[in-house]
Design a protein around this motif. Sequence first.
Motif, PDB file in Angstrom:
ATOM      1  N   ALA A 151      57.812 -10.522  51.361  1.00 28.43           N
ATOM      2  CA  ALA A 151      57.390  -9.524  52.338  1.00 28.43           C
ATOM      3  C   ALA A 151      57.309  -8.138  51.708  1.00 28.43           C
ATOM      4  O   ALA A 151      56.356  -7.385  51.935  1.00 28.43           O
ATOM      5  CB  ALA A 151      58.348  -9.512  53.528  1.00 28.43           C
ATOM      6  N   GLN A 152      58.317  -7.799  50.901  1.00 25.89           N
ATOM      7  CA  GLN A 152      58.297  -6.496  50.234  1.00 25.89           C
ATOM      8  C   GLN A 152      57.192  -6.422  49.199  1.00 25.89           C
ATOM      9  O   GLN A 152      56.547  -5.391  49.030  1.00 25.89           O
ATOM     10  CB  GLN A 152      59.652  -6.213  49.585  1.00 25.89           C
ATOM     11  CG  GLN A 152      59.741  -4.820  48.953  1.00 25.89           C
ATOM     12  CD  GLN A 152      61.111  -4.544  48.354  1.00 25.89           C
ATOM     13  OE1 GLN A 152      62.008  -5.383  48.436  1.00 25.89           O
ATOM     14  NE2 GLN A 152      61.267  -3.386  47.759  1.00 25.89           N
ATOM     15  N   PRO A 173      59.634 -11.204  57.782  1.00 26.86           N
ATOM     16  CA  PRO A 173      60.190 -10.062  57.047  1.00 26.86           C
ATOM     17  C   PRO A 173      61.358 -10.408  56.151  1.00 26.86           C
ATOM     18  O   PRO A 173      61.688  -9.638  55.248  1.00 26.86           O
ATOM     19  CB  PRO A 173      60.633  -9.111  58.178  1.00 26.86           C
ATOM     20  CG  PRO A 173      59.903  -9.569  59.398  1.00 26.86           C
ATOM     21  CD  PRO A 173      59.725 -11.046  59.222  1.00 26.86           C
TER      22      PRO A 173
END
Length: 326
Positions: free
Chosen positions: A282-283, A277
Amino acid sequence: DHHVVEVSFHDRAKHRHRVPHLTDFYGFFAAALGPRGVAYISASAGAEQPSMLVYRGFESWASGSDWSVALPEGEEAVVVAAGAQCVCVATSTRLLRLYSLAGRQLTVLSLPGTPIAAVAPDPGHVTNGGPVEATSQHVLAVVWAEGGPEPASNTQQLAYVVYDVCRCCCCHQGKLALSAGASLSWLGLTAEGLLAAVDSTQVLRVRSPEWGGAWMPLLDAAAAKAAVGAERVWPGWLDSNTMMAVVTTNKSPYPQASPRPLMTPIPLAMPTAPCDPNQPSAQLEEQVLRSSFALAHLKSVAADMAIDGEDCTWLPAEHCAVLCRL
């Protein structure tokens, strides 16, 4: 004995003309706001007062722009929807009656179960330009009950169908996904034309054109509370990135009519679980997942238009940009 119905708009720039008040002699219990008018339904009140469907246009473009239908004896209006192309009423006899905006009967269809909800899109919230705007204006979604609640979890068993009214065809149908023990609270269409639903546990799901029409979760109660501190939200409209909604409470789950409620933007996100994360990618993974199914829908619409010999060169750049960034 009667009431007076007033229609006012949140966006006064789009609707500058004041809609005259409607005197309600029938006791309307539900209404559907469309882009060109509003449809009302009422229950029967004895043999002399049948169940009614009343449509009133925002602007009187002709002598027949306002019209009404008295349903046959023993048939009750249950669900109503109003769109840019048609008005529909689903009844207690499991009939779906479609009318043009001028009141002409288009068709009468039988539903497999008791009608629960129906929705037609608002062209003002449909993606601007290209074939998607034209095609998305023609759809009509209907939800019905497939039977009693599931015994193990007491979850509503619901099914849906999406029709293309202009082509007189079924676009797709299937089961409506709900949380365990939940019931349907809201039904709508995204700006891209995807079917969306919110259940009583405040989970927002959107039907994906991929994975066999699976439902994708885009918001839950915890995410909404973290974003805007809301106990509950009442959706107004949404696209693949944001939902505009009225913030409400558990004690008062429905928006108030006066004073006029404020619309609050709530960011949408899939509940992803990336390997790391903390990585910047990850975003982006979440954004790609969310944009990919919206883009898949737009491509399928463009492909349908190409089959019919129409222009399909248009696709929105914002969804493609997210995919390229990954």
